[in-house]
Write an enzyme that holds these catalytic residues in place. Structure first.
Site, short mmCIF file in Angstrom:
data_model
loop_
_atom_site.label_atom_id
_atom_site.label_comp_id
_atom_site.label_asym_id
_atom_site.label_seq_id
_atom_site.Cartn_x
_atom_site.Cartn_y
_atom_site.Cartn_z
N GLN A 1 28.56 48.08 62.23
CA GLN A 1 28.02 47.65 60.88
C GLN A 1 27.77 45.91 61.32
O GLN A 1 28.78 45.22 61.66
CB GLN A 1 28.81 47.69 59.79
CG GLN A 1 28.29 47.30 58.59
CD GLN A 1 29.19 46.98 57.34
OE1 GLN A 1 30.21 46.25 57.36
NE2 GLN A 1 28.89 47.46 56.25
N TYR B 1 27.22 40.15 50.19
CA TYR B 1 27.02 39.28 51.35
C TYR B 1 25.53 38.99 51.56
O TYR B 1 24.78 39.04 50.61
CB TYR B 1 27.55 40.11 52.69
CG TYR B 1 29.12 40.23 52.49
CD1 TYR B 1 29.93 39.19 52.25
CD2 TYR B 1 29.63 41.48 52.51
CE1 TYR B 1 31.38 39.28 52.15
CE2 TYR B 1 31.07 41.77 52.34
CZ TYR B 1 31.96 40.41 52.18
OH TYR B 1 33.27 40.81 52.03
N ARG C 1 23.50 50.03 54.18
CA ARG C 1 24.59 50.23 53.02
C ARG C 1 23.99 49.17 52.02
O ARG C 1 23.87 47.85 52.00
CB ARG C 1 26.08 49.70 53.68
CG ARG C 1 27.18 50.02 52.41
CD ARG C 1 28.53 49.83 52.98
NE ARG C 1 29.36 50.93 52.57
CZ ARG C 1 30.58 50.78 52.42
NH1 ARG C 1 31.04 49.62 52.51
NH2 ARG C 1 31.28 51.67 51.79
N GLY D 1 37.40 55.73 52.30
CA GLY D 1 37.79 54.65 53.09
C GLY D 1 39.20 54.35 53.35
O GLY D 1 39.70 54.87 54.21
N ARG D 2 39.89 53.69 52.41
CA ARG D 2 41.39 53.61 52.63
C ARG D 2 42.14 54.75 52.91
O ARG D 2 43.13 54.54 53.56
CB ARG D 2 42.07 53.01 51.21
CG ARG D 2 41.80 51.43 51.16
CD ARG D 2 41.91 50.81 50.01
NE ARG D 2 40.70 50.89 49.26
CZ ARG D 2 40.30 50.31 48.11
NH1 ARG D 2 41.00 49.29 47.62
NH2 ARG D 2 39.18 50.54 47.53
#
Length: 365
Positions: A100, A186, A233, A322-323
């Site tokens: 990424q 971002y 993404r 994810g987590r």
């Protein structure tokens, strides 16, 4: 019920063994000085190589692209060599891994970027946003971000070049492809969203202008390594790190059409994933599916059943967990056998060492 997750799928030049994605998650354990990926990270990713696709944690394309202490970069020879340890370890376990590529823009602090002032689409400070700096211990110290300066057109061109080089570096480091981080507030997201971009030149104002930077970066990534190795993404409905759009469903449907025109291999949608967050409307998912013809990945609050259903309904092709992957290195095995998922320790997410990174046991252990 979760069998849809275990069908193989063609992703660009790769044939993936299942439709389970380990999405990018910042863990802040790169070696210092130099923000270099290391053996500990190689172990962590290789432990999770049962995923059909791993997407690495965000890796900054330049010193200015860094938002948090101890995140890895992909611009120096040492960083490329560090990531090669990771990709070799993942490939040895039969996994596939994308890098990424990350530029945080205004979501940083001068302490993380050599004392410089952060850059963004506009000189607008992200309100109530904190990042962590190296405060001399292995516990991150959280500080407020500072006001950025508006990027000049020559700044923008320079960052486009940095993305181009980062994609080449990723292939040199052994990655199977790259994911452009255009989500979660971002830098690229700061150009896209109406409330974080008040420019008056060709990169601001109209939606077409606000999508121009995304368009130019994707063009250069495709030029560098080929569309079949590029994913993007997006986070249409999240307001993470202070980016808000006045009309997100329209904005991001248009973004999906733009990405489709580049024929990139996948579009990765980060859904709002905090506990009481609103669900992404089904009508919006249908619109995204119509706008983007290649692989669609969704991540956020999915369980095995809901992920399989999204694939069966044709809304998604792959699902990111994810987590759950943090505490369950063998998550695909647990999904397949219906075993319980272990819970991660939130205190060891960022910084530190092996504890909370590589010491979670598999089922068989």
């Amino acid at each position: 019920m979760s069998s849809a997750l275990f069908q193989s799928i063609q992703l660009g030049h790769l044939t993936l063994k299942n439709r389970i994605v380990m999405p990018p998650m910042t863990r802040s354990r790169a070696s210092q000085p130099g923000d270099v990926a290391n053996e500990m990270m190689a172990t962590y990713y290789a432990q999770r190589a049962q995923a059909g696709l791993i997407i690495s944690e965000g890796t900054q394309i330049s010193p200015m692209g860094k938002g948090y202490a101890w995140t890895p970069g992909i611009y120096s020879p040492e960083q490329i060599a560090g990531w090669k340890k990771v990709t070799d370890a993942v490939h040895a376990k039969g996994g596939a891994i994308y890098a990424q590529l990350w530029h945080v823009g205004r979501v940083t602090h001068p302490d993380n970027i050599g004392g410089e002032q952060p850059v963004s689409s506009s000189a607008i400070k992200a309100e109530n946003v904190k990042v962590f700096i190296d405060n001399g211990t292995d516990e991150p110290g959280f500080v407020e971000v500072t006001e950025p300066r508006e990027m000049t057109t020559s700044d923008i061109k320079a960052v486009v070049k940095e993305f181009h080089q980062a994609a080449l570096n990723a292939l040199e480091a052994g990655f199977d492809g790259v994911e452009l981080h255009a989500a979660n507030g971002y830098l690229i997201n700061q150009f896209i969203d109406s409330e974080s971009n008040n420019r008056t030149d060709e990169y601001g104002g109209s939606l077409e202008n606000r999508l121009r930077f995304l368009d130019e970066v994707v063009s250069t990534l495709v030029d560098a390594i080929g569309a079949d190795r590029v994913g993007v993404r997006l986070a249409p409905l999240t307001t993470l790190n202070g980016t808000v759009d006045a009309n997100p469903e329209h904005t991001y449907t248009e973004a999906a059409k733009l990405l489709d025109s580049h024929n990139i291999t996948y579009l990765h949608i980060a859904e709002v994933d905090w506990d009481d967050a609103p669900d992404t409307p089904k009508s919006f998912k249908v619109a995204l599916r119509k706008a983007f013809k290649n692989t669609l990945i969704y991540a956020g609050r999915y369980k095995a059943e809901t992920g399989a259903t999204a694939i069966e309904e044709g809304l998604a092709d792959m699902i990111g967990f994810g987590r759950p992957f943090i505490a369950n290195p063998d998550l695909p095995e647990r999904i397949k056998t219906g075993a319980q998922w272990a819970q991660h320790n939130p205190d060891t997410l960022f910084g530190g060492g092996e504890k909370g990174l590589t010491d979670y046991p598999t089922l068989s252990e």
